[in-house]
Motif scaffolding. Structure first.
Motif, mmCIF file in Angstrom:
data_model
loop_
_atom_site.group_PDB
_atom_site.id
_atom_site.type_symbol
_atom_site.label_atom_id
_atom_site.label_comp_id
_atom_site.label_asym_id
_atom_site.label_seq_id
_atom_site.Cartn_x
_atom_site.Cartn_y
_atom_site.Cartn_z
ATOM 1 N N UNK A 52 13.675 -78.309 -6.698
ATOM 2 C CA UNK A 52 13.092 -78.497 -8.023
ATOM 3 C C UNK A 52 12.526 -77.214 -8.624
ATOM 4 N N UNK A 53 12.836 -76.066 -8.008
ATOM 5 C CA UNK A 53 12.375 -74.790 -8.587
ATOM 6 C C UNK A 53 12.842 -74.713 -10.031
ATOM 7 N N UNK A 54 11.918 -74.375 -10.930
ATOM 8 C CA UNK A 54 12.233 -74.245 -12.331
ATOM 9 C C UNK A 54 12.236 -75.554 -13.117
ATOM 10 N N UNK A 55 12.089 -76.677 -12.422
ATOM 11 C CA UNK A 55 12.118 -77.991 -13.073
ATOM 12 C C UNK A 55 10.702 -78.462 -13.404
ATOM 13 N N UNK A 90 14.253 -84.115 -0.986
ATOM 14 C CA UNK A 90 15.290 -83.198 -1.457
ATOM 15 C C UNK A 90 15.257 -81.894 -0.655
ATOM 16 N N UNK A 91 16.333 -81.118 -0.702
ATOM 17 C CA UNK A 91 16.325 -79.814 -0.020
ATOM 18 C C UNK A 91 15.183 -78.938 -0.556
ATOM 19 N N UNK A 121 9.883 -81.478 -1.991
ATOM 20 C CA UNK A 121 10.464 -81.982 -3.232
ATOM 21 C C UNK A 121 11.044 -83.365 -2.960
ATOM 22 N N UNK A 122 10.825 -84.294 -3.915
ATOM 23 C CA UNK A 122 11.295 -85.668 -3.736
ATOM 24 C C UNK A 122 11.917 -86.202 -5.022
ATOM 25 N N UNK A 177 7.174 -82.495 -6.863
ATOM 26 C CA UNK A 177 6.892 -81.545 -5.787
ATOM 27 C C UNK A 177 5.485 -81.854 -5.298
ATOM 28 N N UNK A 178 5.405 -82.212 -4.026
ATOM 29 C CA UNK A 178 4.136 -82.528 -3.380
ATOM 30 C C UNK A 178 3.758 -81.313 -2.529
ATOM 31 N N UNK A 179 2.630 -80.682 -2.846
ATOM 32 C CA UNK A 179 2.205 -79.491 -2.105
ATOM 33 C C UNK A 179 0.988 -79.826 -1.260
#
Length: 156
Positions: free
Chosen positions: A148-151, A143-144, A115-116, A106-108
């Motif tokens: 990756x929430x929770x990952x 990615x949508x 997410x990638x 996750x790139x913020x």
């Protein structure tokens, strides 16, 4: 060093390379050479380093040139968190080795998160200073949102 030891060494290097890209909010400004001096051959001019996540899809022929592609974005970045999803898978020879792995991240940025999933292939050359990256190819799929929430971990 035996091939088995070389294989383990390359696997460890590739895993550590992934996490060299980690960023947490408040980190010191990103310095490519500081973060990756042990991974790339900064004295070589025969490198080929490519990542399709670069909007301009440039191919760098030096480690410093590759760093100049990524430093601006990583200095602007709020955070980057990674998880190795598969690998590394390694083949070794006496002078060259290759490794492939897949990671999610996750790139913020200040305007939001992306997410990638990236497959990364590295070719390593044995040098007097140890194994160094001389070829790199990364292929990334966005990615949508929230996939990756929770990952991924959040924070230091």
């Amino acid at each position: 060093m035996t091939d088995e030891n070389d294989t383990r060494a390359i696997a460890e290097l590739h895993n550590r390379w992934v996490f060299g890209w980690e960023r947490d909010e408040g980190d010191a400004p990103f310095d490519f050479r500081h973060a990756f001096g042990e991974f790339y051959d900064f004295s070589s001019s025969d490198l080929r380093l490519y990542d399709d996540f670069d909007p301009e899809q440039r191919v760098a022929t030096t480690a410093a040139g590759y760093g100049s592609i990524w430093e601006p974005a990583f200095r602007e970045m709020v955070a980057a968190h990674h998880v190795v999803d598969d690998g590394p898978h390694v083949v070794t020879g006496h002078e060259l080795a290759a490794s492939t792995l897949t990671f999610v991240a996750r790139i913020t940025m200040p305007d939001g998160a992306t997410d990638i999933r990236t497959t990364t292939s590295l070719v390593w050359r044995r040098t007097p200073d140890g194994w160094r990256i001389v070829r790199e190819h990364n292929s990334t799929k966005v990615l949508p949102a929230g996939d990756l929430d929770g990952v991924l971990r959040v924070g230091p």
